[in-house]
Motif scaffolding. Structure first.
Motif, mmCIF file in Angstrom:
data_model
loop_
_atom_site.group_PDB
_atom_site.id
_atom_site.type_symbol
_atom_site.label_atom_id
_atom_site.label_comp_id
_atom_site.label_asym_id
_atom_site.label_seq_id
_atom_site.Cartn_x
_atom_site.Cartn_y
_atom_site.Cartn_z
ATOM 1 N N PHE A 63 41.460 45.284 51.962
ATOM 2 C CA PHE A 63 41.350 45.384 50.559
ATOM 3 C C PHE A 63 39.797 46.184 50.452
ATOM 4 O O PHE A 63 39.443 46.935 49.701
ATOM 5 C CB PHE A 63 41.458 44.196 49.948
ATOM 6 N N TRP A 102 36.246 35.717 39.129
ATOM 7 C CA TRP A 102 37.193 36.634 39.564
ATOM 8 C C TRP A 102 37.323 35.730 41.259
ATOM 9 O O TRP A 102 36.578 35.814 41.798
ATOM 10 C CB TRP A 102 36.815 38.082 39.935
ATOM 11 N N ASP A 119 42.696 46.007 43.261
ATOM 12 C CA ASP A 119 44.018 46.566 42.649
ATOM 13 C C ASP A 119 43.590 47.525 41.332
ATOM 14 O O ASP A 119 44.042 48.489 41.145
ATOM 15 C CB ASP A 119 44.745 45.485 41.985
ATOM 16 N N ILE A 120 42.557 47.072 40.584
ATOM 17 C CA ILE A 120 41.971 47.664 39.537
ATOM 18 C C ILE A 120 41.292 48.970 40.145
ATOM 19 O O ILE A 120 41.595 49.932 39.509
ATOM 20 C CB ILE A 120 41.184 46.804 38.618
ATOM 21 N N THR B 48 43.503 46.649 31.685
ATOM 22 C CA THR B 48 44.041 46.173 32.801
ATOM 23 C C THR B 48 43.055 44.916 33.476
ATOM 24 O O THR B 48 43.878 43.899 33.813
ATOM 25 C CB THR B 48 44.205 47.278 34.218
ATOM 26 N N LEU B 49 41.883 45.018 33.126
ATOM 27 C CA LEU B 49 40.906 43.950 33.644
ATOM 28 C C LEU B 49 41.479 42.673 33.118
ATOM 29 O O LEU B 49 41.536 41.628 33.597
ATOM 30 C CB LEU B 49 39.587 44.375 33.234
ATOM 31 N N HIS B 52 44.443 41.109 34.272
ATOM 32 C CA HIS B 52 44.424 40.590 35.708
ATOM 33 C C HIS B 52 43.790 39.287 35.435
ATOM 34 O O HIS B 52 44.100 38.440 36.292
ATOM 35 C CB HIS B 52 43.766 41.517 36.761
ATOM 36 N N ARG B 53 42.536 39.275 34.784
ATOM 37 C CA ARG B 53 42.056 38.043 34.578
ATOM 38 C C ARG B 53 42.986 36.991 34.135
ATOM 39 O O ARG B 53 42.860 35.592 34.394
ATOM 40 C CB ARG B 53 41.037 37.993 33.471
ATOM 41 N N ASN B 56 45.052 35.872 36.857
ATOM 42 C CA ASN B 56 44.296 35.127 37.888
ATOM 43 C C ASN B 56 43.863 33.579 37.480
ATOM 44 O O ASN B 56 44.131 32.708 38.201
ATOM 45 C CB ASN B 56 42.954 35.889 37.937
ATOM 46 N N GLU B 57 44.002 33.491 36.202
ATOM 47 C CA GLU B 57 43.755 32.165 35.305
ATOM 48 C C GLU B 57 44.798 31.297 35.515
ATOM 49 O O GLU B 57 44.787 30.361 35.792
ATOM 50 C CB GLU B 57 43.196 32.349 34.023
ATOM 51 N N LYS B 60 45.535 30.364 39.021
ATOM 52 C CA LYS B 60 44.199 29.854 39.690
ATOM 53 C C LYS B 60 44.476 28.903 40.861
ATOM 54 O O LYS B 60 44.035 29.287 41.855
ATOM 55 C CB LYS B 60 43.459 29.162 38.460
ATOM 56 N N ILE B 63 46.252 30.966 43.760
ATOM 57 C CA ILE B 63 45.384 31.939 44.471
ATOM 58 C C ILE B 63 44.165 31.251 45.195
ATOM 59 O O ILE B 63 43.999 31.851 46.306
ATOM 60 C CB ILE B 63 44.892 32.923 43.325
ATOM 61 N N GLU B 64 43.871 30.189 44.946
ATOM 62 C CA GLU B 64 42.912 29.471 45.782
ATOM 63 C C GLU B 64 43.387 29.296 47.111
ATOM 64 O O GLU B 64 42.567 28.898 48.196
ATOM 65 C CB GLU B 64 42.237 28.060 45.115
ATOM 66 N N HIS B 67 45.217 33.643 50.870
ATOM 67 C CA HIS B 67 44.324 34.555 51.735
ATOM 68 C C HIS B 67 44.040 35.836 50.697
ATOM 69 O O HIS B 67 43.146 36.263 50.425
ATOM 70 C CB HIS B 67 44.825 34.990 53.161
ATOM 71 N N ALA B 68 45.154 36.165 50.276
ATOM 72 C CA ALA B 68 45.187 37.446 49.445
ATOM 73 C C ALA B 68 46.290 37.469 48.331
ATOM 74 O O ALA B 68 47.133 36.990 48.555
ATOM 75 C CB ALA B 68 45.453 39.108 50.253
ATOM 76 N N PHE B 69 45.756 38.319 47.314
ATOM 77 C CA PHE B 69 46.681 38.200 46.110
ATOM 78 C C PHE B 69 46.485 39.686 45.490
ATOM 79 O O PHE B 69 45.246 39.935 45.282
ATOM 80 C CB PHE B 69 46.280 37.188 45.293
ATOM 81 N N SER B 70 47.589 40.332 45.313
ATOM 82 C CA SER B 70 47.435 41.766 44.611
ATOM 83 C C SER B 70 48.476 41.745 43.418
ATOM 84 O O SER B 70 49.414 41.333 43.426
ATOM 85 C CB SER B 70 47.933 42.511 45.858
ATOM 86 N N GLN B 71 48.053 42.386 42.534
ATOM 87 C CA GLN B 71 48.780 42.355 41.388
ATOM 88 C C GLN B 71 48.949 43.846 40.699
ATOM 89 O O GLN B 71 47.975 44.460 40.772
ATOM 90 C CB GLN B 71 48.491 41.359 40.302
#
Lengths: 153, 88
Positions: A63, A102, A119-120, B48-49, B52-53, B56-57, B60, B63-64, B67-71
């Protein structure tokens, strides 16, 4: 009256002691003011700042590699880019996640503003928004208008 | 502790009206890496931000543990355009 007050205090005490366990969020380490100030200085220290795993020459994660490649493709001049290797600094690694709110690395800042993660960045690269953003922030020059189409003879 | 696809799916579906949700475990089944495509009318008018936020929330704690998270996040209209472009 006093006796009553003391009784109610002691009734509350165990509940108070239980709180951190019941609400683990309270126990989470908070970013110290000093660390926050350091990160703030870092994000506004260069027009483009990337927090990544590894270095631009040897990224340690796909990434982060993708992020640095996109910045290269966009023609971001090296003197306008600062890259921080979070693998070399455990405090930065956790601190930047809290600072930006983030959860992942890489993270991109342009002129001190958080742009997003991988991604963004990729999405904005494909849609042309990243170029617009970099031009608007005077990181890269506005693309010269293409040569006029050859005139038909 | 591995994160399960079903947990991610139910967390998302309980919080957001979902048009399309694709969850791909990109870690060969060990529950460490996930990639999702999420289409929802709730994304209308959000950057988009911001989308994603939001996700992510919402995810949360999951995701913690990864290792990796993609959206990828789309409105239904954007998703149609995305499919059309990929089909071309």
């Amino acid at each position: 009256m006093l006796g009553l007050a003391r009784t109610s205090l002691s009734t509350f005490a165990p509940a108070l002691r239980l709180r951190p366990a019941a609400f683990p969020i309270i126990a989470r380490r908070l970013l110290t003011q000093e660390a926050r100030a350091q990160i703030q200085k870092a994000v506004s220290g260069s027009p483009v700042v990337l927090f990544m795993k590894g270095t631009p020459d040897t990224p340690q994660c796909g990434f982060s590699r993708a992020a640095i490649q996109v910045l290269e493709l966009q023609g971001v001049p090296p003197e306008k880019l600062s890259a921080y290797n979070v693998l070399e600094d455990a405090e930065l690694r956790s601190g930047i996640k809290e600072f930006s709110d983030w959860p992942t690395i890489p993270q991109l800042y342009v002129n001190g503003e958080f742009v997003g993660g991988c991604d963004i960045l990729l999405g904005m690269h494909q849609s042309g928004e990243l170029e617009d953003l970099l031009v608007k922030n005077e990181v890269i020059p506005k693309e010269l208008p293409a040569d006029p189409a050859p005139q038909a003879a | 502790m591995p994160v399960h696809t079903a947990d991610l799916e139910s967390t998302i579906r309980n919080a957001i009206p979902v048009t399309v949700l694709e969850i791909e475990d990109t870690s060969n089944g060990c529950g460490e890496n996930y990639s999702i495509i999420l289409v929802s009318e709730a994304f209308e008018g959000k950057s988009t931000l911001a989308r994603h936020r939001w996700i992510n929330e919402l995810l949360k704690s999951e995701i913690e543990q990864m290792h990796a998270f993609s959206q990828k996040t789309f409105t239904p209209k954007q998703y149609e355009a995305y499919l059309a472009k990929n089909a071309a």
